[in-house]
Write a protein that holds these residues in place. Structure first.
Motif, PDB file in Angstrom:
ATOM      1  N   ALA A  97      -9.367  -4.942 -26.716  1.00  0.00           N
ATOM      2  CA  ALA A  97      -9.964  -6.083 -26.032  1.00  0.00           C
ATOM      3  C   ALA A  97      -9.475  -6.208 -24.596  1.00  0.00           C
ATOM      4  CB  ALA A  97      -9.671  -7.356 -26.811  1.00  0.00           C
ATOM      5  N   HIS A  98      -9.300  -5.085 -23.934  1.00  0.00           N
ATOM      6  CA  HIS A  98      -8.902  -5.111 -22.525  1.00  0.00           C
ATOM      7  C   HIS A  98     -10.087  -4.689 -21.656  1.00  0.00           C
ATOM      8  CE1 HIS A  98      -8.038  -1.155 -24.198  1.00  0.00           C
ATOM      9  NE2 HIS A  98      -8.314  -0.668 -23.015  1.00  0.00           N
ATOM     10  N   THR A  99     -10.045  -5.074 -20.395  1.00  0.00           N
ATOM     11  CA  THR A  99     -11.174  -4.802 -19.496  1.00  0.00           C
ATOM     12  C   THR A  99     -10.788  -3.884 -18.343  1.00  0.00           C
ATOM     13  OG1 THR A  99     -10.692  -6.787 -18.207  1.00  0.00           O
ATOM     14  CG2 THR A  99     -12.294  -7.016 -20.023  1.00  0.00           C
ATOM     15  N   ALA A 100      -9.566  -3.334 -18.399  1.00  0.00           N
ATOM     16  CA  ALA A 100      -9.130  -2.467 -17.313  1.00  0.00           C
ATOM     17  C   ALA A 100      -8.052  -1.513 -17.823  1.00  0.00           C
ATOM     18  CB  ALA A 100      -8.572  -3.304 -16.160  1.00  0.00           C
ATOM     19  N   GLN A 101      -7.853  -0.451 -17.066  1.00  0.00           N
ATOM     20  CA  GLN A 101      -6.781   0.464 -17.389  1.00  0.00           C
ATOM     21  C   GLN A 101      -6.243   1.117 -16.123  1.00  0.00           C
ATOM     22  OE1 GLN A 101      -7.213   4.066 -20.041  1.00  0.00           O
ATOM     23  NE2 GLN A 101      -5.873   2.774 -21.274  1.00  0.00           N
ATOM     24  N   ILE A 102      -4.914   1.178 -16.042  1.00  0.00           N
ATOM     25  CA  ILE A 102      -4.260   1.959 -14.996  1.00  0.00           C
ATOM     26  C   ILE A 102      -4.199   3.360 -15.566  1.00  0.00           C
ATOM     27  CG2 ILE A 102      -2.196   2.272 -13.594  1.00  0.00           C
ATOM     28  CD1 ILE A 102      -1.575  -0.732 -14.197  1.00  0.00           C
ATOM     29  N   MET A 103      -5.045   4.250 -15.044  1.00  0.00           N
ATOM     30  CA  MET A 103      -5.237   5.551 -15.655  1.00  0.00           C
ATOM     31  C   MET A 103      -4.117   6.536 -15.343  1.00  0.00           C
ATOM     32  SD  MET A 103      -7.978   5.201 -17.277  1.00  0.00           S
ATOM     33  CE  MET A 103      -8.073   6.909 -17.729  1.00  0.00           C
ATOM     34  N   ALA A 104      -3.906   6.806 -14.072  1.00  0.00           N
ATOM     35  CA  ALA A 104      -2.983   7.874 -13.702  1.00  0.00           C
ATOM     36  C   ALA A 104      -2.483   7.670 -12.281  1.00  0.00           C
ATOM     37  CB  ALA A 104      -3.685   9.224 -13.817  1.00  0.00           C
ATOM     38  N   LYS A 105      -1.369   8.332 -11.994  1.00  0.00           N
ATOM     39  CA  LYS A 105      -0.804   8.302 -10.653  1.00  0.00           C
ATOM     40  C   LYS A 105      -0.570   9.737 -10.197  1.00  0.00           C
ATOM     41  CE  LYS A 105       3.678   7.449 -10.005  1.00  0.00           C
ATOM     42  NZ  LYS A 105       4.984   6.812  -9.798  1.00  0.00           N
ATOM     43  N   LEU A 106      -1.041  10.058  -8.985  1.00  0.00           N
ATOM     44  CA  LEU A 106      -0.684  11.313  -8.325  1.00  0.00           C
ATOM     45  C   LEU A 106       0.422  10.970  -7.350  1.00  0.00           C
ATOM     46  CD1 LEU A 106      -4.047  13.036  -7.279  1.00  0.00           C
ATOM     47  CD2 LEU A 106      -2.646  13.500  -9.260  1.00  0.00           C
ATOM     48  N   TYR A 107       1.470  11.781  -7.322  1.00  0.00           N
ATOM     49  CA  TYR A 107       2.578  11.476  -6.421  1.00  0.00           C
ATOM     50  C   TYR A 107       3.226  12.757  -5.919  1.00  0.00           C
ATOM     51  CZ  TYR A 107       5.421  12.306 -10.606  1.00  0.00           C
ATOM     52  OH  TYR A 107       5.997  12.864 -11.721  1.00  0.00           O
ATOM     53  N   ARG A 108       3.819  12.642  -4.737  1.00  0.00           N
ATOM     54  CA  ARG A 108       4.528  13.778  -4.148  1.00  0.00           C
ATOM     55  C   ARG A 108       5.944  13.828  -4.705  1.00  0.00           C
ATOM     56  NH1 ARG A 108       1.758  14.898   1.125  1.00  0.00           N
ATOM     57  NH2 ARG A 108       0.686  12.990   1.689  1.00  0.00           N
ATOM     58  N   HIS A 109       6.360  15.052  -5.085  1.00  0.00           N
ATOM     59  CA  HIS A 109       7.728  15.245  -5.565  1.00  0.00           C
ATOM     60  C   HIS A 109       8.175  16.645  -5.164  1.00  0.00           C
ATOM     61  CE1 HIS A 109      11.242  14.684  -8.064  1.00  0.00           C
ATOM     62  NE2 HIS A 109      11.032  15.870  -8.606  1.00  0.00           N
ATOM     63  N   ASN A 110       9.200  16.715  -4.322  1.00  0.00           N
ATOM     64  CA  ASN A 110       9.722  18.003  -3.836  1.00  0.00           C
ATOM     65  C   ASN A 110       8.625  18.910  -3.277  1.00  0.00           C
ATOM     66  OD1 ASN A 110      12.336  17.272  -4.533  1.00  0.00           O
ATOM     67  ND2 ASN A 110      12.176  18.181  -6.572  1.00  0.00           N
ATOM     68  N   GLY A 111       7.750  18.320  -2.476  1.00  0.00           N
ATOM     69  CA  GLY A 111       6.735  19.099  -1.779  1.00  0.00           C
ATOM     70  C   GLY A 111       5.507  19.482  -2.592  1.00  0.00           C
ATOM     71  N   GLU A 112       5.398  19.014  -3.835  1.00  0.00           N
ATOM     72  CA  GLU A 112       4.191  19.305  -4.603  1.00  0.00           C
ATOM     73  C   GLU A 112       3.642  18.022  -5.218  1.00  0.00           C
ATOM     74  OE1 GLU A 112       4.305  21.251  -8.537  1.00  0.00           O
ATOM     75  OE2 GLU A 112       6.465  21.386  -8.264  1.00  0.00           O
ATOM     76  N   TRP A 113       2.363  18.081  -5.585  1.00  0.00           N
ATOM     77  CA  TRP A 113       1.715  16.929  -6.200  1.00  0.00           C
ATOM     78  C   TRP A 113       1.881  17.004  -7.700  1.00  0.00           C
ATOM     79  CZ3 TRP A 113       0.026  12.738  -3.749  1.00  0.00           C
ATOM     80  CH2 TRP A 113      -0.231  12.839  -2.374  1.00  0.00           C
TER      81      TRP A 113
END
Length: 193
Positions: free
Chosen positions: A152-168
């Motif tokens: 019964a939710h209407t939204a979702q935080i799906m995913a995060k892309l982030y930089r770590h040691n020079g790579e995504w």
């Protein structure tokens, strides 16, 4: 090779792609609600307007930019939304956000992808919803997150892309929320920065 992401999983996008990734596409797909008519005769289709958004944050976790149906392009042009689908009709991705990782400003540390039901139906009414990351240079799907947790939710935080040691890298957050737009999710998003 595709990786079916589960909640909380983290992957290196470069390793999954087998090379350095420069362009990715986040795809969102879903189907409209089909209901049976009176006494089981006939059927009707109710449109669902799910919205994909990409929120960009700096090193300090402050909002740097947003790409969504009201702003289809980031200020620097590295992130583009292909347009708002208000029904879920058709096959394949209903909305896409394209990211040129090589053009994302160095000041941007992370990109958070969200999905919201703008029309307000909860996800227990949404069929075949998914989010995926595709290597845009060869159309190879490198990661998929199925919205199998219905409720019964209407939204979702799906995913995060982030930089770590020079790579995504990618973190499949998969956290349920409520709200019609990304703005309603900002308190929840801030926990993941």
């Amino acid at each position: 090779m595709s990786v079916n992401l589960s909640k909380g999983q983290k992957i290196s996008l470069d390793k999954e792609a087998g090379a350095s990734l420069t362009r990715i596409t986040m795809g969102l797909g879903w189907d409209s609600i089909k209901t049976k008519g009176f006494l089981g005769f006939g059927s009707k289709t109710e449109a669902i307007d799910l919205d994909a958004s990409c929120v960009l944050f700096d090193e300090g976790g402050k909002l740097a930019d947003i790409v969504w149906f009201r702003q289809l392009k980031s200020k620097d042009g590295s992130v583009n939304h292909t347009g708002d689908n208000r029904t879920g009709a058709g096959d394949g991705d209903d909305e896409q956000i394209e990211v040129d990782l090589s053009r994302v400003p160095a000041s941007v540390k992370s990109l958070v992808f969200t999905v919201n039901s703008f029309t307000g139906q909860n996800f227990s009414q949404v069929e075949n919803a998914y989010c995926r990351i595709v290597n845009a240079s060869n159309s190879q799907e490198i990661a998929r997150f199925n919205l199998s947790v219905q409720g019964a939710h209407t939204a979702q935080i799906m995913a995060k892309l982030y930089r770590h040691n020079g790579e995504w890298k990618m973190h499949a957050i998969g956290e349920n929320g409520n709200g019609r737009t990304f703005d309603d999710l900002m308190p929840q998003i801030s926990v993941h920065l």
